[in-house]
Design a protein around this motif. Structure first.
Motif, PDB file in Angstrom:
ATOM      1  N   MET A 156       4.315  25.318 -29.929  1.00  0.00           N
ATOM      2  CA  MET A 156       3.174  25.485 -29.038  1.00  0.00           C
ATOM      3  C   MET A 156       2.329  24.222 -28.952  1.00  0.00           C
ATOM      4  SD  MET A 156       2.601  28.062 -27.141  1.00  0.00           S
ATOM      5  CE  MET A 156       0.869  27.689 -26.860  1.00  0.00           C
ATOM      6  N   HIS A 157       2.322  23.408 -29.991  1.00  0.00           N
ATOM      7  CA  HIS A 157       1.564  22.168 -29.949  1.00  0.00           C
ATOM      8  C   HIS A 157       2.117  21.240 -28.875  1.00  0.00           C
ATOM      9  CE1 HIS A 157       0.709  23.171 -34.426  1.00  0.00           C
ATOM     10  NE2 HIS A 157      -0.268  23.636 -33.656  1.00  0.00           N
ATOM     11  N   VAL A 158       3.439  21.197 -28.764  1.00  0.00           N
ATOM     12  CA  VAL A 158       4.062  20.378 -27.717  1.00  0.00           C
ATOM     13  C   VAL A 158       3.728  20.936 -26.341  1.00  0.00           C
ATOM     14  CG1 VAL A 158       6.249  19.498 -26.834  1.00  0.00           C
ATOM     15  CG2 VAL A 158       5.926  19.764 -29.294  1.00  0.00           C
ATOM     16  N   VAL A 159       3.757  22.266 -26.216  1.00  0.00           N
ATOM     17  CA  VAL A 159       3.421  22.901 -24.942  1.00  0.00           C
ATOM     18  C   VAL A 159       1.994  22.539 -24.530  1.00  0.00           C
ATOM     19  CG1 VAL A 159       3.040  25.119 -23.788  1.00  0.00           C
ATOM     20  CG2 VAL A 159       5.043  24.806 -25.238  1.00  0.00           C
ATOM     21  N   LEU A 160       1.064  22.571 -25.479  1.00  0.00           N
ATOM     22  CA  LEU A 160      -0.332  22.252 -25.172  1.00  0.00           C
ATOM     23  C   LEU A 160      -0.487  20.805 -24.712  1.00  0.00           C
ATOM     24  CD1 LEU A 160      -2.121  24.039 -28.157  1.00  0.00           C
ATOM     25  CD2 LEU A 160      -2.020  24.809 -25.781  1.00  0.00           C
ATOM     26  N   ILE A 161       0.197  19.879 -25.371  1.00  0.00           N
ATOM     27  CA  ILE A 161       0.095  18.463 -25.005  1.00  0.00           C
ATOM     28  C   ILE A 161       0.663  18.233 -23.601  1.00  0.00           C
ATOM     29  CG2 ILE A 161       0.912  16.139 -25.553  1.00  0.00           C
ATOM     30  CD1 ILE A 161       0.838  16.947 -28.508  1.00  0.00           C
ATOM     31  N   VAL A 162       1.846  18.787 -23.338  1.00  0.00           N
ATOM     32  CA  VAL A 162       2.471  18.609 -22.022  1.00  0.00           C
ATOM     33  C   VAL A 162       1.616  19.269 -20.937  1.00  0.00           C
ATOM     34  CG1 VAL A 162       4.518  19.107 -20.632  1.00  0.00           C
ATOM     35  CG2 VAL A 162       4.774  18.432 -23.020  1.00  0.00           C
ATOM     36  N   MET A 163       1.067  20.445 -21.241  1.00  0.00           N
ATOM     37  CA  MET A 163       0.230  21.146 -20.271  1.00  0.00           C
ATOM     38  C   MET A 163      -1.001  20.312 -19.926  1.00  0.00           C
ATOM     39  SD  MET A 163       0.384  24.019 -18.637  1.00  0.00           S
ATOM     40  CE  MET A 163      -0.493  25.444 -17.970  1.00  0.00           C
ATOM     41  N   ALA A 164      -1.639  19.724 -20.937  1.00  0.00           N
ATOM     42  CA  ALA A 164      -2.832  18.916 -20.694  1.00  0.00           C
ATOM     43  C   ALA A 164      -2.501  17.692 -19.844  1.00  0.00           C
ATOM     44  CB  ALA A 164      -3.442  18.486 -22.030  1.00  0.00           C
ATOM     45  N   LEU A 165      -1.410  17.002 -20.156  1.00  0.00           N
ATOM     46  CA  LEU A 165      -1.025  15.818 -19.393  1.00  0.00           C
ATOM     47  C   LEU A 165      -0.622  16.188 -17.964  1.00  0.00           C
ATOM     48  CD1 LEU A 165       1.007  13.860 -22.100  1.00  0.00           C
ATOM     49  CD2 LEU A 165      -1.313  13.403 -21.284  1.00  0.00           C
ATOM     50  N   THR A 166       0.015  17.341 -17.803  1.00  0.00           N
ATOM     51  CA  THR A 166       0.408  17.784 -16.463  1.00  0.00           C
ATOM     52  C   THR A 166      -0.811  18.018 -15.588  1.00  0.00           C
ATOM     53  OG1 THR A 166       2.427  18.833 -17.318  1.00  0.00           O
ATOM     54  CG2 THR A 166       1.636  19.562 -15.174  1.00  0.00           C
ATOM     55  N   TRP A 167      -1.803  18.726 -16.133  1.00  0.00           N
ATOM     56  CA  TRP A 167      -2.991  19.028 -15.339  1.00  0.00           C
ATOM     57  C   TRP A 167      -3.876  17.810 -15.164  1.00  0.00           C
ATOM     58  CZ3 TRP A 167      -3.930  22.926 -12.228  1.00  0.00           C
ATOM     59  CH2 TRP A 167      -3.149  24.074 -12.362  1.00  0.00           C
ATOM     60  N   LEU A 168      -3.705  16.809 -16.009  1.00  0.00           N
ATOM     61  CA  LEU A 168      -4.440  15.565 -15.817  1.00  0.00           C
ATOM     62  C   LEU A 168      -4.022  14.872 -14.522  1.00  0.00           C
ATOM     63  CD1 LEU A 168      -6.571  13.912 -17.354  1.00  0.00           C
ATOM     64  CD2 LEU A 168      -4.714  12.592 -18.370  1.00  0.00           C
ATOM     65  N   SER A 169      -2.793  15.131 -14.084  1.00  0.00           N
ATOM     66  CA  SER A 169      -2.328  14.582 -12.802  1.00  0.00           C
ATOM     67  C   SER A 169      -2.636  15.514 -11.638  1.00  0.00           C
ATOM     68  CB  SER A 169      -0.829  14.310 -12.865  1.00  0.00           C
ATOM     69  OG  SER A 169      -0.103  15.518 -13.032  1.00  0.00           O
ATOM     70  N   TRP A 170      -2.726  16.827 -11.903  1.00  0.00           N
ATOM     71  CA  TRP A 170      -2.939  17.777 -10.811  1.00  0.00           C
ATOM     72  C   TRP A 170      -4.388  17.793 -10.334  1.00  0.00           C
ATOM     73  CZ3 TRP A 170       0.325  19.517  -7.554  1.00  0.00           C
ATOM     74  CH2 TRP A 170       1.631  19.835  -7.906  1.00  0.00           C
ATOM     75  N   PHE A 171      -5.352  17.689 -11.232  1.00  0.00           N
ATOM     76  CA  PHE A 171      -6.746  17.849 -10.831  1.00  0.00           C
ATOM     77  C   PHE A 171      -7.218  16.776  -9.852  1.00  0.00           C
ATOM     78  CE2 PHE A 171      -7.323  20.742 -14.556  1.00  0.00           C
ATOM     79  CZ  PHE A 171      -7.737  21.831 -13.807  1.00  0.00           C
TER      80      PHE A 171
END
Length: 406
Positions: A231-246
């Protein structure tokens, strides 16, 4: 709160006018209306707070109502309904006729574009109310039973459960009574009484901890250590993904109005006209984006079965990277075509306009995956944690909110 927030945003120009902004007609005034901007910011803050508050329970409820074999399909259906809402919403934004259908929404402080926004928001409030009532009525939740002696609370997989620890400890510390042969055995009556006493005490402690105002924050922060390692990897990837979406969500239509159509909301009449045209064209691009999002949502489950959820998510992120890089290339080409720069060029090159719409449309596919696959992976990773899905999805929502602040 969402309904109140969008009404505040829609009527921010009128509220600012009442509070002392300029009395000049909105069709002639080109400056900044400070009070209206302040009211808008307050409304937007409330909207963001309320929207994020809704997303966590909605996803957790979805995970609870779907079975182990239905996670991908449930999130795909969830995503498809989001696409339907997006299509309706962006259709409303792409239409410039709301102020003609509801002329009473325009005023000295609120011209055609503002009137369109008001009408679209009021329609959104009606839809939101209907959808909330449907969800509350049909989503049948199983009440949480707190009096079971061996009940595991929602945070038990993530925090040390005092009830469970107390009962476990009592089994080792229980006094023993001698039997006829002189050997010590536990008294059944005394054992039951002690267990009930310890259980009640643990429940009181557990309840006071988990129901307190600070318990939510404590649970969220502590759960970062106790979540499954993946889940730690999921959280990191999720944060970086939304950093590009916003940035895309915040500036997509503004980018279309300024850098594709070369308009300026504070320029002369022609520049304002082209900027508004670009914004409406951007809303049309987001409409196409939502159509692709809806179609793609039905392809997610077979793709996940075929190549796996993690690989599907990785492919979507590479598509986002390619599309975002393309927007930069489009901007450079568009600027070079006008020697005076973005602010002084008027109109849009047809090829550049088509390329921009294609980028908007293609982004619907990775967006569908972003809206569904990470939540399905989270539900899968936390399924065996004894009821910690709600807390895990709450932590996952933090990985979305933090990039938004950045």
């Amino acid at each position: 709160m969402i309904s109140v927030a969008v009404i505040i945003i829609g009527f921010s120009a009128d509220i600012g006018y009442i509070l002392g902004d300029t009395k000049e007609h909105c069709s002639k005034f080109r400056g900044t209306r400070t009070r209206a901007a302040f009211v808008f910011v307050i409304g937007f803050w409330l909207l963001d707070l309320a929207n994020n508050t809704v997303q966590g329970p909605a996803r957790a409820l979805l995970a609870d109502l779907s079975g182990p074999d239905q996670r991908n399909s449930a999130n795909a259906i969830f995503c498809s309904w989001m696409a339907v809402g997006n299509i309706l919403g962006f259709s409303a934004g792409a239409s410039g006729s709301w102020h003609r259908w509801f002329p009473f929404l325009t005023s000295r402080a609120c011209c055609a574009a503002c009137g369109n926004l008001k009408a679209a928001f009021l329609v959104a409030v009606v839809f939101l109310t209907l959808c909330a009532l449907v969800t509350i009525y049909f989503a049948d939740e199983v009440p949480l039973t707190v009096n079971q002696p061996n009940h595991l609370t929602d945070s038990a997989p993530l925090l040390d459960d005092p009830q469970r620890n107390a009962i476990s400890k009592s089994k080792h510390d229980m006094p023993a009574a001698p039997n006829a042969n002189g050997n010590k055995v536990e008294s059944g009556h005394e054992s039951d009484a002690n267990l009930k006493h310890i259980s009640k005490k643990a429940e009181d402690t557990n309840g006071s901890f988990n129901d307190g105002p600070g318990a939510v924050l404590v649970n969220l922060l502590t759960s970062l250590r106790h979540l499954p390692p993946a889940m730690h990897v999921v959280l990191i990837v999720m944060a970086l993904t939304w950093l590009s979406w916003f940035p895309f969500f915040l500036f997509d239509t503004d980018w279309m109005g300024r850098e594709v159509y070369h308009g300026d909301p504070k320029g002369n009449d022609h520049e304002v006209k082209f900027y508004d045209q670009g914004v409406r064209e951007g809303a049309f691009g987001l409409l196409l984006n939502s159509v692709v999002l809806g179609v793609s949502s039905f392809l997610i489950e077979p793709m996940c079965r075929w190549i796996g959820s993690r690989l599907v998510w990785a492919i979507s992120n590479f598509i986002v990277f390619a599309c975002m890089a393309t927007t930069a290339i489009i901007s450079v080409i568009s600027v070079r075509e006008y020697s005076g720069g973005i602010e002084h060029g008027i109109g849009a090159n047809q090829a550049i306009k088509v390329a921009s719409l294609v980028v908007f449309t293609l982004l619907g596919f990775p967006l569908a995956i972003t809206y569904s696959v990470p939540f399905a992976i989270t539900a899968e990773l936390t399924a065996d944690s004894g009821g910690g899905q709600g807390l895990a999805i709450g932590v996952l929502n933090l990985a979305i909110v933090i990039p938004q602040v950045s």
